[in-house]
Design a protein around this motif. Structure first.
Motif, mmCIF file in Angstrom:
data_model
loop_
_atom_site.group_PDB
_atom_site.id
_atom_site.type_symbol
_atom_site.label_atom_id
_atom_site.label_comp_id
_atom_site.label_asym_id
_atom_site.label_seq_id
_atom_site.Cartn_x
_atom_site.Cartn_y
_atom_site.Cartn_z
ATOM 1 N N MET A 155 0.841 -1.201 0.000
ATOM 2 C CA MET A 155 0.000 0.000 0.000
ATOM 3 C C MET A 155 0.878 1.253 0.000
ATOM 4 S SD MET A 155 -2.966 0.976 2.727
ATOM 5 C CE MET A 155 -1.911 1.739 3.924
ATOM 6 N N SER A 156 0.457 2.174 -0.778
ATOM 7 C CA SER A 156 1.242 3.407 -0.829
ATOM 8 C C SER A 156 0.688 4.409 0.187
ATOM 9 C CB SER A 156 1.182 3.922 -2.271
ATOM 10 O OG SER A 156 0.999 5.290 -2.284
ATOM 11 N N LEU A 157 1.589 5.086 0.870
ATOM 12 C CA LEU A 157 1.187 6.058 1.889
ATOM 13 C C LEU A 157 1.435 7.470 1.393
ATOM 14 C CD1 LEU A 157 2.895 4.358 4.980
ATOM 15 C CD2 LEU A 157 0.449 4.373 4.457
ATOM 16 N N THR A 158 0.722 8.414 1.995
ATOM 17 C CA THR A 158 1.047 9.814 1.741
ATOM 18 C C THR A 158 1.925 10.273 2.905
ATOM 19 O OG1 THR A 158 -1.039 10.124 0.614
ATOM 20 C CG2 THR A 158 0.100 12.115 1.361
ATOM 21 N N VAL A 159 3.154 10.606 2.573
ATOM 22 C CA VAL A 159 4.131 10.932 3.615
ATOM 23 C C VAL A 159 4.461 12.428 3.543
ATOM 24 C CG1 VAL A 159 6.378 10.364 4.609
ATOM 25 C CG2 VAL A 159 5.145 8.637 3.274
ATOM 26 N N GLY A 160 4.157 13.133 4.607
ATOM 27 C CA GLY A 160 4.549 14.549 4.683
ATOM 28 C C GLY A 160 5.995 14.631 5.146
ATOM 29 N N VAL A 161 6.717 15.646 4.694
ATOM 30 C CA VAL A 161 8.077 15.856 5.217
ATOM 31 C C VAL A 161 8.107 17.249 5.851
ATOM 32 C CG1 VAL A 161 10.542 15.853 4.706
ATOM 33 C CG2 VAL A 161 9.011 14.431 3.342
ATOM 34 N N THR A 162 8.522 17.292 7.129
ATOM 35 C CA THR A 162 8.621 18.589 7.817
ATOM 36 C C THR A 162 10.095 18.930 8.029
ATOM 37 O OG1 THR A 162 8.233 17.332 9.847
ATOM 38 C CG2 THR A 162 6.386 18.608 8.997
ATOM 39 N N TYR A 163 10.426 20.185 7.811
ATOM 40 C CA TYR A 163 11.835 20.613 7.820
ATOM 41 C C TYR A 163 11.898 22.133 7.895
ATOM 42 C CZ TYR A 163 10.244 21.362 3.063
ATOM 43 O OH TYR A 163 9.497 21.766 1.999
ATOM 44 N N ASN A 164 13.061 22.639 8.226
ATOM 45 C CA ASN A 164 13.329 24.084 8.133
ATOM 46 C C ASN A 164 14.552 24.272 7.249
ATOM 47 O OD1 ASN A 164 12.475 23.738 11.361
ATOM 48 N ND2 ASN A 164 11.456 25.380 10.264
ATOM 49 N N LEU A 165 14.378 25.024 6.189
ATOM 50 C CA LEU A 165 15.487 25.236 5.256
ATOM 51 C C LEU A 165 16.228 26.532 5.590
ATOM 52 C CD1 LEU A 165 13.955 24.389 1.765
ATOM 53 C CD2 LEU A 165 15.299 22.923 3.279
ATOM 54 N N LYS A 166 17.539 26.483 5.416
ATOM 55 C CA LYS A 166 18.353 27.689 5.612
ATOM 56 C C LYS A 166 17.794 28.839 4.795
ATOM 57 C CE LYS A 166 23.015 26.036 6.671
ATOM 58 N NZ LYS A 166 22.972 24.582 6.679
ATOM 59 N N LYS A 167 17.426 28.541 3.554
ATOM 60 C CA LYS A 167 17.047 29.626 2.640
ATOM 61 C C LYS A 167 15.704 30.284 3.004
ATOM 62 C CE LYS A 167 14.739 27.158 -1.192
ATOM 63 N NZ LYS A 167 13.399 27.613 -0.861
ATOM 64 N N ASP A 168 14.900 29.614 3.827
ATOM 65 C CA ASP A 168 13.592 30.179 4.197
ATOM 66 C C ASP A 168 13.651 31.045 5.457
ATOM 67 O OD1 ASP A 168 12.489 28.785 2.129
ATOM 68 O OD2 ASP A 168 11.750 27.121 3.372
ATOM 69 N N VAL A 169 14.796 31.016 6.151
ATOM 70 C CA VAL A 169 14.843 31.702 7.442
ATOM 71 C C VAL A 169 15.277 33.149 7.220
ATOM 72 C CG1 VAL A 169 15.882 31.697 9.743
ATOM 73 C CG2 VAL A 169 15.422 29.536 8.576
ATOM 74 N N PRO A 170 14.464 34.111 7.684
ATOM 75 C CA PRO A 170 14.842 35.512 7.489
ATOM 76 C C PRO A 170 16.120 35.842 8.254
ATOM 77 C CG PRO A 170 12.812 35.330 8.798
ATOM 78 C CD PRO A 170 13.214 33.938 8.435
ATOM 79 N N ARG A 171 17.038 36.586 7.623
ATOM 80 C CA ARG A 171 18.304 36.939 8.271
ATOM 81 C C ARG A 171 18.107 38.160 9.160
ATOM 82 N NH1 ARG A 171 22.847 34.368 6.294
ATOM 83 N NH2 ARG A 171 23.497 34.998 8.371
ATOM 84 N N GLY A 172 18.623 38.087 10.390
ATOM 85 C CA GLY A 172 18.554 39.237 11.297
ATOM 86 C C GLY A 172 19.814 40.079 11.146
ATOM 87 N N GLU A 173 19.740 41.293 11.655
ATOM 88 C CA GLU A 173 20.928 42.162 11.609
ATOM 89 C C GLU A 173 21.914 41.717 12.683
ATOM 90 O OE1 GLU A 173 20.536 46.487 11.720
ATOM 91 O OE2 GLU A 173 18.784 46.173 10.403
ATOM 92 N N ASN A 174 23.186 41.830 12.408
ATOM 93 C CA ASN A 174 24.250 41.518 13.379
ATOM 94 C C ASN A 174 24.155 40.118 13.966
ATOM 95 O OD1 ASN A 174 25.157 44.158 13.131
ATOM 96 N ND2 ASN A 174 23.714 44.848 14.713
ATOM 97 N N GLU A 175 23.577 39.198 13.235
ATOM 98 C CA GLU A 175 23.485 37.867 13.818
ATOM 99 C C GLU A 175 24.831 37.141 13.648
ATOM 100 O OE1 GLU A 175 20.257 36.066 11.735
ATOM 101 O OE2 GLU A 175 21.472 35.675 9.976
ATOM 102 N N PRO A 176 25.117 36.176 14.543
ATOM 103 C CA PRO A 176 26.402 35.477 14.443
ATOM 104 C C PRO A 176 26.526 34.677 13.147
ATOM 105 C CG PRO A 176 25.034 34.587 16.235
ATOM 106 C CD PRO A 176 24.319 35.768 15.693
ATOM 107 N N ILE A 177 27.754 34.363 12.750
ATOM 108 C CA ILE A 177 27.975 33.712 11.458
ATOM 109 C C ILE A 177 27.315 32.338 11.367
ATOM 110 C CG2 ILE A 177 30.152 34.860 10.843
ATOM 111 C CD1 ILE A 177 31.548 32.240 11.861
ATOM 112 N N ASP A 178 27.044 31.737 12.535
ATOM 113 C CA ASP A 178 26.472 30.387 12.512
ATOM 114 C C ASP A 178 24.981 30.375 12.863
ATOM 115 O OD1 ASP A 178 26.981 31.161 15.091
ATOM 116 O OD2 ASP A 178 28.224 29.438 15.614
#
Ligand SMILES: Nc1ncnc2c1ncn2[C@@H]1O[C@H](COP(=O)(O)OP(=O)(O)OP(=O)(O)O)[C@@H](O)[C@H]1O
Ligand SMILES: [Mg+2]
Length: 339
Positions: free
Chosen positions: A1-24
């Protein structure tokens, strides 16, 4: 049987950059290639894959696209419960998901809390103090050298080659920098100066060790080696991985035992990677456990370990997924048994 599988994640490219935030600041988040790679494995087993992301829009996306189960690798956005946010939501909605539950994800993200639990089980871990403000350093009566790191971060965020501390002046300087740059709390720990290992574990009722991988930092004797941000970012040049490691059967067994005991003590599910460092007396010390280990097919420590143990990337993903299905009594719908 085939399932519908959701994938949850956070991508680097989707995260808004803050000012003066550390390099990591974005170090914990994933790249698109990892989501593609996981999706390809699930699709090749006949499942439909729905990308759910990891922002608040996820709630609407779940209503529009109901899923049978979620493959979760979301690191979450803020606070020490961030890794638990999506699993808690899924639990509330009665949607099955891979990996550990919210309690374990919060408990293990906060390294001081995780250490309290492993200590209660008699598992060796370096002595430590949680520091919220500079005045707390007065209560530090530990043996130098020390190591300072953020209490609830991963991917070596805030960890640099100078995180090993040999005197009180350096301790004040380093803790001050972490408090100012990232905010509290900071963990001050005794430095364990022997070789370092990471242990991959899979399963539930009877978890098994996938592999033990020694991490050698090129050009650094074990007593100086730190698997720091600088090293992780340039791992191809700076790290030599040994899996299986060239150590005695006795030490290997002790390392596996400590890792498995920690996995059980913290109620990890399906998969985790336990970081261990061996002390002068040959005792393996628990440093931390990662119940959401990086799954990049290129640079993830667990996929690298799996590869050295002769496992294709697909087998690793399939096995994690299979353990989750089995827990929920859905394993009959898993067409390609793994393990
Ligand atoms: N008490 C310690 N003694 C010696 N080295 C330590 C200690 N704590 C941490 N380290 C070094 O710092 C590295 C990173 O520490 P730790 O694993 O706690 O952080 P992390 O950022 O959560 O890692 P991950 O990338 O696995 O999530 C370790 O791999 C080890 O090299
Ligand atoms: Mg680690």
């Amino acid at each position: 049987m085939s399932l519908t599988v959701g994938v949850t994640y956070n991508l680097k490219k989707d995260v808004p950059r803050g000012e003066n935030e550390p390099i990591d600041a974005l170090e914990e988040f994933d790249s698109e290639e990892t989501i593609d790679a996981i999706g390809r494995v699930l699709q090749s087993d006949g499942h439909d894959v729905v990308r759910l992301g990891g922002d608040a829009g996820l709630i609407d996306r779940l209503r529009i696209s109901p899923v049978d189960i979620v493959f979760n690798i979301a690191e979450g956005m803020e606070g020490r419960n961030r890794e638990a946010h999506i699993p808690a939501l899924l639990e509330f909605l009665k949607i099955p998901y891979t990996g550990s539950d919210p309690l374990t994800l919060s408990l293990t993200l906060d390294k001081s809390m995780a250490k309290k639990v492993v200590i209660s089980e008699g598992i060796p871990t370096p002595r430590f103090k949680k520091v919220e403000k500079m005045e707390d350093l007065r209560g530090v009566d530990h043996r130098y050298p020390l190591f300072v790191k953020l209490c609830y971060e991963g991917s070596s965020k805030g960890i640099r080659l100078n995180s090993k501390i040999s005197d009180s002046g350096a301790l004040r300087e380093r803790v001050g920098w972490l408090l100012e740059t990232y905010g509290p709390p900071v963990l001050v720990e005794e430095f364990v100066d022997g070789p370092e290992f990471t242990v991959g574990i899979l399963g539930n009722a009877d978890p098994v060790v996938l592999g033990v991988m020694q991490i050698e930092i090129k050009g650094s004797p074990p007593g100086e080696a730190i698997y720091s941000l600088e090293v992780k970012r340039e791992w191809e040049e700076k790290v030599r991985y040994h899996c299986p490691p060239p150590i005695s059967a006795d030490l290997l067994k002790k390392i596996e035992e400590v890792a498995l005991r920690a996995y059980r003590a913290l109620d990890c599910r399906d998969v985790s990677r336990v970081d261990i460092r061996v002390g002068e007396d040959g005792t393996p010390y628990f440093l931390e456990v990662n119940p959401l280990p990086g799954l990049s097919p290129v640079y993830g420590d667990l996929p690298i370990m799996a590869g050295r143990m002769g496992w294709e990337y697909s087998r690793l993903i399939r096995t994690i997924f299979h353990h989750a299905l089995k827990r929920y009594g859905m394993a009959g719908s898993d067409r390609n048994r793994a393990g």
